[in-house]
Design an enzyme around this catalytic site. Structure first.
Site, PDB file in Angstrom:
ATOM      1  CD1 TRP A  92      -2.139  -2.068   0.212  1.00 34.05           C
ATOM      2  CD2 TRP A  92      -2.976  -1.402   2.182  1.00 34.05           C
ATOM      3  NE1 TRP A  92      -3.173  -2.918   0.532  1.00 34.05           N
ATOM      4  CE2 TRP A  92      -3.707  -2.539   1.739  1.00 34.05           C
ATOM      5  CE3 TRP A  92      -3.315  -0.814   3.395  1.00 34.05           C
ATOM      6  CZ2 TRP A  92      -4.760  -3.089   2.469  1.00 34.05           C
ATOM      7  CZ3 TRP A  92      -4.368  -1.364   4.135  1.00 34.05           C
ATOM      8  CH2 TRP A  92      -5.090  -2.482   3.669  1.00 34.05           C
TER       9      TRP A  92
ATOM     10  CD  GLU B 286       8.514  -4.933  -6.650  1.00 36.03           C
ATOM     11  OE1 GLU B 286       7.292  -4.937  -6.824  1.00 36.03           O
ATOM     12  OE2 GLU B 286       9.081  -4.180  -5.848  1.00 36.03           O
TER      13      GLU B 286
ATOM     14  N   GLY C  52       5.230   1.452 -10.858  1.00 37.59           N
ATOM     15  CA  GLY C  52       4.441   2.684 -10.826  1.00 37.59           C
ATOM     16  C   GLY C  52       4.462   3.455 -12.132  1.00 37.59           C
TER      17      GLY C  52
ATOM     18  CB  SER D 276       2.909  -1.604 -14.112  1.00 38.88           C
ATOM     19  OG  SER D 276       3.529  -0.375 -13.789  1.00 38.88           O
TER      20      SER D 276
ATOM     21  N   GLY E 254       1.602  -2.864  -6.321  1.00 39.66           N
ATOM     22  CA  GLY E 254       1.546  -1.561  -5.675  1.00 39.66           C
ATOM     23  C   GLY E 254       0.214  -0.885  -5.957  1.00 39.66           C
ATOM     24  N   GLY E 255       0.192  -0.058  -6.981  1.00 40.88           N
ATOM     25  CA  GLY E 255      -0.986   0.757  -7.300  1.00 40.88           C
ATOM     26  C   GLY E 255      -2.297  -0.022  -7.303  1.00 40.88           C
TER      27      GLY E 255
HETATM   28  C1  PEP Z   1       5.548  -2.033  -5.868  1.00 44.76           C
HETATM   29  O1  PEP Z   1       5.241  -1.147  -5.106  1.00 44.76           O
HETATM   30  O2  PEP Z   1       6.310  -2.928  -5.468  1.00 44.76           O
HETATM   31  C2  PEP Z   1       4.998  -2.062  -7.223  1.00 44.76           C
HETATM   32  C3  PEP Z   1       5.291  -3.048  -8.014  1.00 44.76           C
HETATM   33  O3  PEP Z   1       4.202  -0.998  -7.586  1.00 44.76           O
HETATM   34  P1  PEP Z   1       3.245  -0.921  -8.896  1.00 44.76           P
HETATM   35  O4  PEP Z   1       2.426  -2.181  -8.922  1.00 44.76           O
HETATM   36  O5  PEP Z   1       2.406   0.295  -8.680  1.00 44.76           O
HETATM   37  O6  PEP Z   1       4.134  -0.817 -10.094  1.00 44.76           O
END
Ligand code: PEP
Length: 252
Positions: free
Chosen positions: A11, A168, A174, A214, A235-236
């Site tokens: 979050w 990641e 993001g 993402s 994340g998002g």
């Molecule tokens: C994260 O915060 O680890 C992430 C992958 O963010 P997002 O899904 O927004 O890219």
């Protein structure tokens, strides 16, 4: 290989005293019938008790977004692994790219935090991944290899059996730009082979390697259909209970 997928919702610095328990309640309702997937949420530190209260007795795990490498004492602003276990947390993120970038966390510090988490009984989700310049420079595998080798240095096989890895790519976090399933798979496969050389084949086969960057309801299924992608760090999309539940559903 029989690895149960894990869907983890980071979050970040979002939600508050009202919206955090509400989001947790919605996630619980919308995912309660899923049996073949583990689910965990990572609220901001001060909101963890309210989320724990909502999720008490459920199968959803809770973790912090970071922990201190120190045990306790005069470290103003830090949160220890022992505090997290005493609250009832199961997991912690370690080495998220935002910690590495904005707080200059090194691979060595990530290693100390990983060991601290394990010693306190937490499951560390150790995050690795290359920047865009590193990918463009053909350094992806070298960068990830160093993050894994240093980040997991000194761990016993028993300790490694409790670690989760999250790949990641920084350029995908993001940004709305997701790695293709093939780009994700080749790094996940590389990490698994590396774990086999650093530990053993059995540990490599059993370790869950999540993809993050993402992940959305629309791309989750294809990413997680790759043989070495064992779930997602989201994340998002984890801030929408509908989207997060749909991602979890595509894993289970
Ligand atoms: C994260 O915060 O680890 C992430 C992958 O963010 P997002 O899904 O927004 O890219």
């Amino acid at each position: 290989m029989g690895r149960k997928p894990l869907i983890a919702g980071n979050w970040k610095m979002n939600t508050d005293a009202v919206s955090a328990p509400n989001l947790a309640r919605e996630v619980l309702q919308k995912t309660s019938r899923l049996r073949n997937v583990d689910i965990a949420v990572f609220p901001p530190f001060p909101l963890i008790p309210s989320v724990l209260k909502v999720l008490d007795g459920s199968a959803i795990g809770i973790g912090g977004q970071d922990i201190s490498a120190e045990l306790q004492g005069a470290f103003t602003g830090e949160v220890s692994a022992g505090m997290m276990t005493s609250l009832g947390c199961t997991y912690t993120l370690v080495g998220h790219s935002e910690r590495r970038e904005y707080h200059l966390e090194s691979d060595e510090l990530v290693n100390r935090k990983t060991i601290r988490a394990l010693e306190a009984g937490l499951i560390p989700i150790v995050c690795v991944g290359e920047k865009l310049s590193e990918r463009d420079g053909g350094e992806t595998f070298a960068r990830v290899e160093r993050q894994i080798k240093v980040g997991l240095a000194g761990l016993s096989k028993e300790q490694m059996a409790r670690v989760v890895i999250a790949y990641e790519p920084v350029w995908a976090i993001g940004t709305g730009r997701t790695a293709t399933p093939q780009q994700a798979e080749e790094v996940h496969e590389f990490i698994r082979k590396l774990l086999a050389t650093l530990f053993d084949q059995q540990i490599a086969d059993a370790t869950r390697i999540l993809y993050g960057g993402s992940v959305k309801a629309s791309n989750a299924r294809e990413l997680m259909s790759q043989p070495d992608v064992d779930g997602a760090l989201v994340g998002g999309a984890s801030l929408s209970s509908d989207d997060f539940a749909a991602i979890a559903e595509s894993a289970g």
